[in-house]
Write an enzyme that holds these catalytic residues in place. Structure first.
Site, PDB file in Angstrom:
ATOM      1  N   HIS A 125     -22.099 -23.393 -13.372  1.00 14.08           N
ATOM      2  CA  HIS A 125     -21.051 -22.537 -13.925  1.00 14.08           C
ATOM      3  C   HIS A 125     -21.041 -21.243 -13.133  1.00 14.08           C
ATOM      4  O   HIS A 125     -22.060 -20.570 -13.008  1.00 14.08           O
ATOM      5  CB  HIS A 125     -21.282 -22.242 -15.407  1.00 14.08           C
ATOM      6  CG  HIS A 125     -20.162 -21.455 -16.026  1.00 14.08           C
ATOM      7  ND1 HIS A 125     -19.073 -22.060 -16.628  1.00 14.08           N
ATOM      8  CD2 HIS A 125     -19.941 -20.114 -16.089  1.00 14.08           C
ATOM      9  CE1 HIS A 125     -18.234 -21.121 -17.055  1.00 14.08           C
ATOM     10  NE2 HIS A 125     -18.740 -19.937 -16.735  1.00 14.08           N
ATOM     11  N   CYS A 126     -19.874 -20.887 -12.606  1.00 20.31           N
ATOM     12  CA  CYS A 126     -19.750 -19.709 -11.740  1.00 20.31           C
ATOM     13  C   CYS A 126     -18.971 -18.613 -12.456  1.00 20.31           C
ATOM     14  O   CYS A 126     -17.787 -18.790 -12.765  1.00 20.31           O
ATOM     15  CB  CYS A 126     -19.056 -20.089 -10.434  1.00 20.31           C
ATOM     16  SG  CYS A 126     -18.851 -18.700  -9.296  1.00 20.31           S
ATOM     17  N   VAL A 127     -19.626 -17.484 -12.707  1.00 18.79           N
ATOM     18  CA  VAL A 127     -18.949 -16.376 -13.387  1.00 18.79           C
ATOM     19  C   VAL A 127     -17.875 -15.763 -12.496  1.00 18.79           C
ATOM     20  O   VAL A 127     -16.918 -15.154 -13.003  1.00 18.79           O
ATOM     21  CB  VAL A 127     -19.960 -15.287 -13.814  1.00 18.79           C
ATOM     22  CG1 VAL A 127     -20.947 -15.836 -14.820  1.00 18.79           C
ATOM     23  CG2 VAL A 127     -20.689 -14.703 -12.607  1.00 18.79           C
ATOM     24  N   ASN A 131     -15.291 -20.257 -14.397  1.00 20.17           N
ATOM     25  CA  ASN A 131     -15.056 -21.685 -14.533  1.00 20.17           C
ATOM     26  C   ASN A 131     -16.292 -22.429 -14.055  1.00 20.17           C
ATOM     27  O   ASN A 131     -17.119 -21.882 -13.329  1.00 20.17           O
ATOM     28  CB  ASN A 131     -13.844 -22.096 -13.688  1.00 20.17           C
ATOM     29  CG  ASN A 131     -13.294 -23.457 -14.058  1.00 20.17           C
ATOM     30  OD1 ASN A 131     -13.717 -24.074 -15.043  1.00 20.17           O
ATOM     31  ND2 ASN A 131     -12.347 -23.944 -13.271  1.00 20.17           N
TER      32      ASN A 131
END
Length: 283
Positions: A125-127, A131
């Site tokens: 999960h990439c802040v 997303n």
């Protein structure tokens, strides 16, 4: 496309950084080195704009594309001859089942506690894109990082090159304003080049091994357990460097630097080394 999830501070920071780097590169570095209306200035401005546009396009795709969710009707078929591998729990040996989502997990799928759902071929999960990076948007995320690295290196080269002109004359003309632009840009571009370069190198390694970030960490443990038991661990999805590359980027090299992923399939089944006996015997 995924549903909008509201305002994101990290995404806003990235957008502001892109805008700042773009305008400082065009109107300070290129203009200061070549002159924006000269032939070299126009050429560099057009090339940098094209790279920046591709960077923004892929960033938008990575943000807006749903990484892939598990169909509610999904059920693993252990008798299916086309499914040569079924992932099981480390404890008990049962098929992987998500209690939070109340369904079985396909191969390479994992539950994201932030998105509160299972994501197909989840990487992380990439802040910075607000997303998950998964099956459907991994290529867009990777190509975004490629263009971001090119843009930052290009901008840093133009910054250094523009310093070869008379800085005192430029300061007199701009009242010292350009000096602030140079300092802020240097403090921004140097760490970005390092961080994005490391990130790009890491994902190139993962792609060539056909691993996700989660699978890498799971593989470290699996390798240790295999060596402890006197066995040899083989990552089941590593089908060869070029094949791994085309699995992510597509079969045509002309489509490698665009964000579209029409070749990836549903994300419920993946080719493994057990599907091709020659791959298994060569490893």
């Amino acid at each position: 496309m995924k549903q909008a999830s509201g305002f994101s501070v990290p995404v806003a920071i990235v957008v502001l950084a892109i805008i700042y780097i773009y305008f400082s590169t065009l109107f300070v570095f290129i203009d200061g080195w070549f002159g924006l209306m000269s032939s070299p200035g126009i050429m560099n401005a057009l090339v940098f704009t094209a790279v920046a546009l591709m960077c923004v396009l892929n960033y938008a795709f990575a943000i807006l594309t749903d990484p892939g969710s598990v169909p509610s009707t999904y059920m693993p078929n252990i008798e299916d001859a086309d499914s040569t591998i079924h992932e099981i729990k480390r404890k008990g040996g049962d098929l992987r089942y998500c209690r939070k989502c109340s369904h079985y997990k396909p191969p390479r799928a994992h539950h994201c506690r932030i998105c509160k759902r299972c994501v197909l071929r989840m990487d992380h999960h990439c802040v910075w894109i607000n997303n998950c990076v998964g099956h459907a948007n991994y290529k867009a995320f990777f190509i975004f990082v490629v263009y971001a690295v090119i843009s930052c290196i290009y901008s840093l080269v133009l910054l250094v090159g523009s310093l070869t002109v008379d800085p005192e004359k430029d300061d007199q003309q701009n009242g010292g304003f350009s000096r602030s632009i140079y300092v802020i840009s240097g403090l921004l571009l140097i760490p970005l080049n390092v961080a994005l370069g490391v990130l790009l190198g890491w994902h190139i390694y993962l792609i060539l091994q056909n691993k996700t970030t989660i699978e890498y960490h799971e593989g470290v443990r699996a390798l240790w357990l295999a060596e402890k038991g006197g066995n040899i661990y083989k990552h089941p999805y590593n089908i060869g460097a070029y094949e791994n590359l085309t699995t992510v980027l597509g079969p045509s090299i002309f489509c490698w630097l665009c964000p579209l992923s029409t070749h990836i399939g549903a994300g419920l089944h993946f080719l493994t080394i057990y599907d091709n006996p020659t791959i298994t015997s060569s490893k």
